[in-house]
Design a protein around this motif. Structure first.
Motif, PDB file in Angstrom:
ATOM      1  N   ARG A   1      -0.063   9.599  -5.487  1.00  0.00           N
ATOM      2  CA  ARG A   1       0.017  11.436  -4.774  1.00  0.00           C
ATOM      3  C   ARG A   1       0.780  11.761  -5.958  1.00  0.00           C
ATOM      4  O   ARG A   1       0.870  12.459  -5.944  1.00  0.00           O
ATOM      5  CB  ARG A   1       0.544  11.604  -3.594  1.00  0.00           C
ATOM      6  N   ALA A   2       2.496  11.046  -6.893  1.00  0.00           N
ATOM      7  CA  ALA A   2       3.552  11.236  -7.462  1.00  0.00           C
ATOM      8  C   ALA A   2       2.489  11.862  -8.265  1.00  0.00           C
ATOM      9  O   ALA A   2       2.867  12.985  -9.371  1.00  0.00           O
ATOM     10  CB  ALA A   2       4.493  11.018  -7.719  1.00  0.00           C
ATOM     11  N   ALA A   3       1.203  11.500  -9.056  1.00  0.00           N
ATOM     12  CA  ALA A   3       1.083  11.558 -10.589  1.00  0.00           C
ATOM     13  C   ALA A   3      -0.430  12.260 -10.741  1.00  0.00           C
ATOM     14  O   ALA A   3      -1.223  12.784 -11.412  1.00  0.00           O
ATOM     15  CB  ALA A   3       0.361   9.818 -10.942  1.00  0.00           C
TER      16      ALA A   3
ATOM     17  N   PRO B   1      -1.101  10.943 -15.937  1.00  0.00           N
ATOM     18  CA  PRO B   1      -0.266   9.823 -16.731  1.00  0.00           C
ATOM     19  C   PRO B   1       0.603   8.997 -15.448  1.00  0.00           C
ATOM     20  O   PRO B   1       1.687   9.324 -14.702  1.00  0.00           O
ATOM     21  CB  PRO B   1       1.239  10.441 -17.138  1.00  0.00           C
ATOM     22  N   LEU B   2      -0.144   8.071 -15.196  1.00  0.00           N
ATOM     23  CA  LEU B   2      -0.206   6.872 -13.614  1.00  0.00           C
ATOM     24  C   LEU B   2       0.389   6.487 -14.273  1.00  0.00           C
ATOM     25  O   LEU B   2       0.353   5.432 -15.074  1.00  0.00           O
ATOM     26  CB  LEU B   2      -1.041   6.840 -13.326  1.00  0.00           C
ATOM     27  N   HIS B   3       1.909   5.712 -13.081  1.00  0.00           N
ATOM     28  CA  HIS B   3       3.018   4.734 -13.887  1.00  0.00           C
ATOM     29  C   HIS B   3       3.237   4.124 -12.387  1.00  0.00           C
ATOM     30  O   HIS B   3       3.953   4.188 -10.832  1.00  0.00           O
ATOM     31  CB  HIS B   3       3.788   4.942 -15.062  1.00  0.00           C
TER      32      HIS B   3
ATOM     33  N   ALA C   1       0.909  -1.437   0.028  1.00  0.00           N
ATOM     34  CA  ALA C   1       0.106   0.341   0.245  1.00  0.00           C
ATOM     35  C   ALA C   1       0.463   1.489  -0.023  1.00  0.00           C
ATOM     36  O   ALA C   1       0.852   2.386  -1.130  1.00  0.00           O
ATOM     37  CB  ALA C   1      -1.177   0.021   1.192  1.00  0.00           C
ATOM     38  N   ARG C   2       1.754   1.133   0.749  1.00  0.00           N
ATOM     39  CA  ARG C   2       2.516   2.235   0.924  1.00  0.00           C
ATOM     40  C   ARG C   2       3.517   3.085  -0.470  1.00  0.00           C
ATOM     41  O   ARG C   2       3.577   4.229  -1.307  1.00  0.00           O
ATOM     42  CB  ARG C   2       3.609   2.834   1.899  1.00  0.00           C
ATOM     43  N   LYS C   3       4.144   1.860  -1.126  1.00  0.00           N
ATOM     44  CA  LYS C   3       3.905   2.207  -2.230  1.00  0.00           C
ATOM     45  C   LYS C   3       3.308   2.570  -3.770  1.00  0.00           C
ATOM     46  O   LYS C   3       3.315   3.713  -4.354  1.00  0.00           O
ATOM     47  CB  LYS C   3       4.798   0.856  -3.146  1.00  0.00           C
TER      48      LYS C   3
END
Length: 219
Positions: A166-168, A186-188, A158-160
């Motif tokens: 959040r980054a996306a 752009p989710l990766h 879950a943490r990853k």
């Protein structure tokens, strides 16, 4: 994808057991607001894992009655062809297809997946795809349990996952277990899908759910 007869089969557009309650907003009203903002606009809604399609059928009926000439496209996709009724107009299409294989021809003003990801094997691939289906200014909302994403040893990833979201630029509502975003994202994920376990037991809904396993690489 594992079909679950108890989820999404009888969920309507509004009321106690409804999309409006689970999403925190009325999808029909969201589309109407977009239409009123630009009377000549073409508006669309893609609902992945739509179940019986009841909410979409109710939306189709409302548009036919209140906005009969509006340019509206409603798409519902589910693995099983167990839809409540046949669409009455070309505005609505209910499609039996694999969530992993189906892709839209165009982006949509609203993209939803109401309690559907719980039964998907490669959840991260579908999330990454759906996050890019939204038109500029549109909305993407999906229910998601990040703890259903596991490392090969069974521990939670879950943490990853949340760090990637959040980054996306996506938002995760922990209380309501909802992912949301405005406009395409752009989710990766730096992960390789290894398989799923449909015997993992109940998720936060209390219904049986699928745990998905990934190898992670990079930082």
């Amino acid at each position: 994808m594992v079909a679950n007869n108890a989820m999404n089969r009888g969920r309507g557009l509004s009321g106690v057991n409804s999309y409006a309650r689970d999403l925190g907003f009325d999808p029909y009203q969201r589309l109407v607001d977009t239409l009123r903002g630009d009377a000549g606009a073409s508006i669309s809604w893609i609902d992945m894992c739509c179940g019986s399609g009841r909410a979409l059928l109710e939306t189709e009926e409302l548009f036919a009655r209140e906005f009969p000439t509006a340019d509206v496209s409603l798409l519902g996709i589910d693995l099983i062809d167990y839809f409540l009724a046949t669409p009455r107009t070309p505005r609505l299409r209910l499609i039996a297809a694999s969530a992993h294989e189906w892709r839209p021809k165009d982006t949509a003003h609203l993209v939803t997946c109401v309690h559907g990801l719980h039964y998907i094997g490669d959840k991260l691939a579908l999330l990454s795809a759906m996050a890019q289906w939204t038109a500029p200014g549109g909305s993407f909302v999906a229910h998601f349990d990040p703890h259903s994403i596991r490392h090969p040893d069974g521990s939670s990833a879950a943490r990853k996952v949340l760090a990637n979201l959040r980054a996306a630029g996506l938002t995760y509502d922990r209380r309501n277990h909802r992912i949301s975003a405005h406009g395409p994202r752009p989710l990766h994920f730096s992960a390789v899908y290894r398989g799923a376990d449909d015997k993992a037991g109940p998720g936060y809904t209390g219904q049986p759910a699928v745990a998905s396993y990934y190898d992670w690489y990079g930082h």
